[in-house]
Scaffold this motif. Structure first.
Motif, mmCIF file in Angstrom:
data_model
loop_
_atom_site.group_PDB
_atom_site.id
_atom_site.type_symbol
_atom_site.label_atom_id
_atom_site.label_comp_id
_atom_site.label_asym_id
_atom_site.label_seq_id
_atom_site.Cartn_x
_atom_site.Cartn_y
_atom_site.Cartn_z
ATOM 1 N N ASP A 62 54.545 99.309 52.783
ATOM 2 C CA ASP A 62 53.862 100.416 52.123
ATOM 3 C C ASP A 62 53.938 100.202 50.366
ATOM 4 N N LEU A 63 52.823 100.712 49.819
ATOM 5 C CA LEU A 63 52.499 100.540 48.356
ATOM 6 C C LEU A 63 53.649 100.773 47.345
ATOM 7 N N THR A 64 54.534 101.882 48.103
ATOM 8 C CA THR A 64 55.464 102.382 47.331
ATOM 9 C C THR A 64 56.789 101.667 47.615
ATOM 10 N N ASP A 65 56.951 100.641 48.395
ATOM 11 C CA ASP A 65 58.009 100.145 48.633
ATOM 12 C C ASP A 65 58.924 99.653 47.448
ATOM 13 N N ASP A 66 58.227 99.213 46.341
ATOM 14 C CA ASP A 66 58.887 98.525 45.191
ATOM 15 C C ASP A 66 59.012 99.845 44.195
ATOM 16 N N ALA A 67 58.771 100.837 44.409
ATOM 17 C CA ALA A 67 58.919 101.968 43.364
ATOM 18 C C ALA A 67 60.092 102.916 43.844
ATOM 19 N N PRO A 68 60.799 103.569 42.731
ATOM 20 C CA PRO A 68 62.271 104.354 42.857
ATOM 21 C C PRO A 68 61.616 105.327 44.207
ATOM 22 N N PRO A 69 62.419 105.558 45.064
ATOM 23 C CA PRO A 69 62.583 106.293 46.299
ATOM 24 C C PRO A 69 61.950 107.748 45.778
ATOM 25 N N GLN A 70 61.137 108.444 46.570
ATOM 26 C CA GLN A 70 60.639 109.648 46.115
ATOM 27 C C GLN A 70 61.568 110.692 46.961
ATOM 28 N N LEU A 71 62.488 111.225 45.922
ATOM 29 C CA LEU A 71 63.537 112.203 46.306
ATOM 30 C C LEU A 71 63.113 113.487 46.041
ATOM 31 N N GLU A 72 63.812 114.339 46.996
ATOM 32 C CA GLU A 72 63.490 116.018 46.654
ATOM 33 C C GLU A 72 63.862 116.114 45.146
ATOM 34 N N SER A 73 64.809 115.719 44.857
ATOM 35 C CA SER A 73 65.403 116.354 43.516
ATOM 36 C C SER A 73 64.858 115.378 42.467
ATOM 37 N N GLU A 74 64.491 116.132 41.179
ATOM 38 C CA GLU A 74 64.209 115.407 40.030
ATOM 39 C C GLU A 74 65.661 114.601 39.558
ATOM 40 N N TYR A 75 66.817 115.104 39.695
ATOM 41 C CA TYR A 75 67.995 114.489 39.246
ATOM 42 C C TYR A 75 68.279 113.362 40.168
#
Length: 289
Positions: free
Chosen positions: A136-149
Protein backbone atom coordinates in the motif's frame (compact mmCIF):
# COMPACT_ATOMS: atom_id res chain seq x y z
CA UNK A 1 10.59 10.61 -4.05
CA UNK A 2 13.91 9.65 -5.64
CA UNK A 3 16.99 11.76 -4.99
CA UNK A 4 18.83 10.00 -7.84
CA UNK A 5 16.78 12.17 -10.21
CA UNK A 6 19.20 15.02 -9.42
CA UNK A 7 21.88 13.24 -11.44
CA UNK A 8 22.67 15.28 -14.53
CA UNK A 9 20.58 18.28 -13.49
CA UNK A 10 21.87 21.27 -15.52
CA UNK A 11 22.53 23.88 -12.84
CA UNK A 12 23.08 27.53 -13.64
CA UNK A 13 24.97 30.13 -11.59
CA UNK A 14 22.48 31.89 -9.33
CA UNK A 15 20.13 28.92 -8.95
CA UNK A 16 18.35 28.76 -5.59
CA UNK A 17 17.77 25.31 -4.10
CA UNK A 18 15.24 25.26 -1.26
CA UNK A 19 15.89 22.07 0.69
CA UNK A 20 13.75 21.64 3.79
CA UNK A 21 12.31 18.76 5.75
CA UNK A 22 8.61 18.40 4.97
CA UNK A 23 6.27 20.86 6.74
CA UNK A 24 9.02 23.29 7.69
CA UNK A 25 8.00 26.11 5.36
CA UNK A 26 9.01 24.86 1.92
CA UNK A 27 6.16 26.48 -0.03
CA UNK A 28 6.48 29.62 2.08
CA UNK A 29 10.16 29.96 1.20
CA UNK A 30 9.50 29.24 -2.48
CA UNK A 31 6.87 31.99 -2.46
CA UNK A 32 9.18 34.48 -0.75
CA UNK A 33 11.95 33.80 -3.26
CA UNK A 34 9.52 34.17 -6.18
CA UNK A 35 8.26 37.48 -4.78
CA UNK A 36 11.84 38.74 -4.45
CA UNK A 37 12.76 37.69 -7.98
CA UNK A 38 9.67 39.08 -9.73
CA UNK A 39 9.15 41.95 -7.24
CA UNK A 40 5.37 41.91 -7.56
CA UNK A 41 2.59 40.09 -5.67
CA UNK A 42 1.14 39.13 -9.06
CA UNK A 43 3.50 36.36 -10.10
CA UNK A 44 3.62 35.36 -13.79
CA UNK A 45 1.78 32.13 -13.01
CA UNK A 46 0.93 29.67 -10.25
CA UNK A 47 3.85 28.82 -7.99
CA UNK A 48 3.93 25.42 -9.73
CA UNK A 49 4.60 27.26 -12.99
CA UNK A 50 7.73 28.78 -11.47
CA UNK A 51 9.25 26.22 -9.09
CA UNK A 52 8.81 22.44 -8.94
CA UNK A 53 10.30 19.40 -7.25
CA UNK A 54 12.78 17.26 -9.23
CA UNK A 55 12.68 14.35 -6.75
CA UNK A 56 8.91 13.85 -6.85
CA UNK A 57 7.94 11.08 -9.26
CA UNK A 58 4.73 12.72 -10.43
CA UNK A 59 6.61 14.23 -13.39
CA UNK A 60 9.17 12.50 -15.55
CA UNK A 61 12.79 13.51 -15.04
CA UNK A 62 12.92 14.66 -18.65
CA UNK A 63 9.90 16.92 -18.12
CA UNK A 64 11.45 18.42 -14.98
CA UNK A 65 14.73 19.14 -16.77
CA UNK A 66 12.86 20.68 -19.72
CA UNK A 67 10.75 22.79 -17.34
CA UNK A 68 13.84 24.37 -15.79
CA UNK A 69 15.76 24.58 -19.05
CA UNK A 70 13.00 26.75 -20.53
CA UNK A 71 13.12 29.30 -17.70
CA UNK A 72 14.84 32.60 -18.42
CA UNK A 73 14.50 34.12 -14.93
CA UNK A 74 16.52 33.19 -11.86
CA UNK A 75 15.46 29.67 -10.96
CA UNK A 76 13.99 28.36 -7.69
CA UNK A 77 14.22 24.61 -7.17
CA UNK A 78 12.36 22.75 -4.42
CA UNK A 79 13.55 19.56 -2.75
CA UNK A 80 13.26 17.55 0.45
CA UNK A 81 16.62 15.88 -0.21
CA UNK A 82 19.15 16.62 2.56
CA UNK A 83 22.55 18.19 1.95
CA UNK A 84 24.37 14.86 1.67
CA UNK A 85 22.12 13.80 -1.22
CA UNK A 86 22.41 16.97 -3.31
CA UNK A 87 24.90 17.99 -5.99
CA UNK A 88 26.73 20.94 -4.41
CA UNK A 89 27.99 23.84 -6.55
CA UNK A 90 29.62 27.00 -5.25
CA UNK A 91 27.58 29.23 -7.57
CA UNK A 92 24.26 27.79 -6.31
CA UNK A 93 22.56 28.95 -3.08
CA UNK A 94 21.12 26.25 -0.79
CA UNK A 95 18.43 27.30 1.69
CA UNK A 96 17.22 25.09 4.53
CA UNK A 97 14.43 25.91 6.96
CA UNK A 98 14.18 24.56 10.50
CA UNK A 99 11.15 24.35 12.75
CA UNK A 100 10.30 22.91 16.16
CA UNK A 101 9.83 19.21 15.36
CA UNK A 102 6.83 19.00 17.67
CA UNK A 103 5.05 21.52 15.46
CA UNK A 104 6.18 19.62 12.37
CA UNK A 105 4.65 16.40 13.71
CA UNK A 106 1.23 18.04 14.05
CA UNK A 107 1.52 19.81 10.71
CA UNK A 108 2.44 16.53 9.02
CA UNK A 109 -0.61 14.87 10.57
CA UNK A 110 -2.93 17.48 9.02
CA UNK A 111 -1.04 17.23 5.72
CA UNK A 112 -1.42 13.46 5.58
CA UNK A 113 -5.16 13.64 6.25
CA UNK A 114 -5.59 16.22 3.47
CA UNK A 115 -3.77 14.28 0.73
CA UNK A 116 -5.77 12.46 -1.96
CA UNK A 117 -3.51 9.50 -2.64
CA UNK A 118 -5.62 8.28 -5.54
CA UNK A 119 -4.63 11.47 -7.37
CA UNK A 120 -0.98 11.06 -6.35
CA UNK A 121 -0.93 7.51 -7.70
CA UNK A 122 -2.59 8.59 -10.95
CA UNK A 123 -0.03 11.37 -11.48
CA UNK A 124 2.82 9.00 -10.67
CA UNK A 125 1.46 6.34 -13.01
CA UNK A 126 1.25 8.84 -15.87
CA UNK A 127 4.78 10.14 -15.21
CA UNK A 128 6.87 7.06 -14.42
CA UNK A 129 4.45 4.16 -13.97
CA UNK A 130 3.51 2.37 -10.77
CA UNK A 131 4.78 -1.11 -11.55
CA UNK A 132 7.64 -0.70 -9.06
CA UNK A 133 5.29 -0.10 -6.12
CA UNK A 134 4.70 -2.93 -3.69
CA UNK A 135 2.10 -2.98 -0.95
CA UNK A 136 0.00 0.00 0.00
CA UNK A 137 1.15 3.58 -0.69
CA UNK A 138 0.94 4.38 3.01
CA UNK A 139 3.24 1.52 4.08
CA UNK A 140 6.12 3.98 4.54
CA UNK A 141 4.06 6.57 6.43
CA UNK A 142 3.37 6.74 10.16
CA UNK A 143 0.42 4.46 10.90
CA UNK A 144 -2.95 6.22 10.87
CA UNK A 145 -3.98 5.66 14.44
CA UNK A 146 -7.21 6.91 15.97
CA UNK A 147 -5.59 9.20 18.51
CA UNK A 148 -3.77 12.40 17.54
CA UNK A 149 -1.49 11.71 20.49
CA UNK A 150 -0.59 8.25 19.15
CA UNK A 151 -0.03 9.64 15.67
CA UNK A 152 2.33 12.25 17.15
CA UNK A 153 4.46 9.53 18.72
CA UNK A 154 4.32 7.42 15.57
CA UNK A 155 5.92 10.34 13.70
CA UNK A 156 8.52 10.87 16.45
CA UNK A 157 9.55 7.21 16.38
CA UNK A 158 9.20 6.55 12.65
CA UNK A 159 12.51 5.29 11.17
CA UNK A 160 11.74 6.04 7.51
CA UNK A 161 14.28 8.02 5.48
CA UNK A 162 11.67 10.52 4.29
CA UNK A 163 9.14 10.84 7.10
CA UNK A 164 9.49 11.42 10.82
CA UNK A 165 11.82 12.87 13.44
CA UNK A 166 14.91 10.81 12.49
CA UNK A 167 14.65 12.01 8.90
CA UNK A 168 14.06 15.63 9.90
CA UNK A 169 17.02 15.75 12.27
CA UNK A 170 19.31 14.03 9.78
CA UNK A 171 18.33 16.62 7.17
CA UNK A 172 18.92 19.62 9.41
CA UNK A 173 22.10 18.15 10.92
CA UNK A 174 23.62 18.09 7.45
CA UNK A 175 22.84 21.74 6.81
CA UNK A 176 23.85 22.71 10.34
CA UNK A 177 27.30 21.24 9.75
CA UNK A 178 27.65 23.24 6.51
CA UNK A 179 26.10 26.49 7.71
CA UNK A 180 29.36 28.46 7.47
CA UNK A 181 29.50 28.00 3.71
CA UNK A 182 28.77 31.32 1.99
CA UNK A 183 26.21 29.65 -0.29
CA UNK A 184 24.28 27.90 2.53
CA UNK A 185 21.55 29.72 4.44
CA UNK A 186 19.55 28.45 7.41
CA UNK A 187 16.18 30.04 8.17
CA UNK A 188 13.92 29.34 11.13
CA UNK A 189 10.15 29.08 10.72
CA UNK A 190 9.45 31.03 13.90
CA UNK A 191 11.78 33.87 12.90
CA UNK A 192 9.89 34.15 9.61
CA UNK A 193 6.66 34.37 11.59
CA UNK A 194 8.03 36.90 14.09
CA UNK A 195 9.71 39.26 11.61
CA UNK A 196 8.71 38.43 8.06
CA UNK A 197 9.80 41.79 6.66
CA UNK A 198 13.22 41.62 8.31
CA UNK A 199 13.77 38.02 7.23
CA UNK A 200 12.75 38.78 3.64
CA UNK A 201 15.13 41.72 3.48
CA UNK A 202 17.97 39.63 4.90
CA UNK A 203 17.24 36.89 2.37
CA UNK A 204 17.20 39.40 -0.49
CA UNK A 205 20.59 40.68 0.66
CA UNK A 206 22.01 37.15 0.85
CA UNK A 207 20.75 36.43 -2.68
CA UNK A 208 22.05 39.72 -4.04
CA UNK A 209 18.56 40.95 -4.98
CA UNK A 210 17.82 44.67 -4.75
CA UNK A 211 14.20 45.60 -4.03
CA UNK A 212 12.97 49.21 -4.28
CA UNK A 213 11.90 50.44 -0.84
CA UNK A 214 8.36 51.24 -1.94
CA UNK A 215 7.73 47.64 -3.03
CA UNK A 216 8.47 46.00 0.30
CA UNK A 217 5.04 46.46 1.97
CA UNK A 218 3.10 44.67 -0.79
CA UNK A 219 5.68 41.91 -1.14
CA UNK A 220 5.68 41.22 2.60
CA UNK A 221 1.88 41.24 2.70
CA UNK A 222 1.74 38.74 -0.18
CA UNK A 223 4.06 36.40 1.76
CA UNK A 224 1.96 36.30 4.92
CA UNK A 225 0.32 33.02 5.84
CA UNK A 226 -3.18 34.49 5.62
CA UNK A 227 -2.53 35.89 2.15
CA UNK A 228 -1.15 32.61 0.87
CA UNK A 229 -4.07 30.69 2.33
CA UNK A 230 -6.58 32.99 0.61
CA UNK A 231 -4.68 32.45 -2.65
CA UNK A 232 -4.29 28.70 -2.17
CA UNK A 233 -5.25 28.02 -5.79
CA UNK A 234 -2.12 29.96 -6.82
CA UNK A 235 0.31 28.81 -4.16
CA UNK A 236 -0.57 25.25 -3.08
CA UNK A 237 1.75 22.80 -4.86
CA UNK A 238 0.25 20.12 -7.10
CA UNK A 239 -3.23 21.53 -6.59
CA UNK A 240 -5.14 18.39 -7.60
CA UNK A 241 -3.70 16.23 -4.82
CA UNK A 242 -5.33 18.10 -1.90
CA UNK A 243 -8.81 17.31 -0.63
CA UNK A 244 -9.01 21.00 0.32
CA UNK A 245 -6.26 23.25 -1.13
CA UNK A 246 -6.77 25.88 1.58
CA UNK A 247 -6.11 23.21 4.20
CA UNK A 248 -2.62 22.81 2.74
CA UNK A 249 -2.03 26.05 4.64
CA UNK A 250 -3.51 24.48 7.73
CA UNK A 251 -2.83 26.91 10.56
CA UNK A 252 0.78 28.12 10.53
CA UNK A 253 0.64 28.25 14.33
CA UNK A 254 3.61 27.33 16.51
CA UNK A 255 3.32 25.70 19.91
CA UNK A 256 0.16 23.64 19.30
CA UNK A 257 1.95 20.68 20.84
CA UNK A 258 1.50 22.29 24.28
CA UNK A 259 -2.12 21.12 24.39
CA UNK A 260 -1.04 17.54 23.67
CA UNK A 261 2.09 16.85 25.74
CA UNK A 262 2.64 16.75 29.48
CA UNK A 263 5.93 16.92 31.38
CA UNK A 264 6.59 13.19 31.05
CA UNK A 265 5.96 13.38 27.30
CA UNK A 266 8.42 16.26 27.02
CA UNK A 267 11.09 14.26 28.84
CA UNK A 268 10.52 11.34 26.49
CA UNK A 269 10.70 13.65 23.50
CA UNK A 270 13.90 15.33 24.73
CA UNK A 271 15.57 11.93 25.10
CA UNK A 272 14.75 11.10 21.48
CA UNK A 273 16.13 14.41 20.21
CA UNK A 274 19.29 14.10 22.30
CA UNK A 275 20.17 10.84 20.53
CA UNK A 276 19.90 12.34 17.05
CA UNK A 277 20.88 16.02 17.13
CA UNK A 278 23.82 18.05 18.40
CA UNK A 279 22.92 20.20 21.42
CA UNK A 280 23.44 23.49 19.58
CA UNK A 281 21.17 22.37 16.72
CA UNK A 282 18.52 21.22 19.21
CA UNK A 283 18.70 24.58 21.00
CA UNK A 284 18.29 26.43 17.70
CA UNK A 285 15.28 24.35 16.66
CA UNK A 286 13.55 24.73 20.04
CA UNK A 287 14.31 28.41 20.59
CA UNK A 288 11.85 29.93 23.06
CA UNK A 289 8.94 31.93 21.69
Amino acid sequence: MDSARWQGFPFRPGDIVISTPAKCGTTWTQTICALLIFQTPELPGRLDDITIWPDMKTRSQADVFAFYEAQQHRRIIKTHTPFDGLPIHDEVTYIAVGRDPRDVALSWDAHFQNTDYDVVLALRDAAVGNDDLTGDLTDDAPPQLESEYDRFWAWIDHPDVQIGLPSMLHHLSGFWAERERPNVLLLHYDELKADLAGQMKALASHLGIEVPQDRWPELVQAATFDSMRKRAAEFAPMLAMWRDPQQFFNSGVSGQWRRLLDDEDLRRYAERVEKMAAPDLADWLHRPR
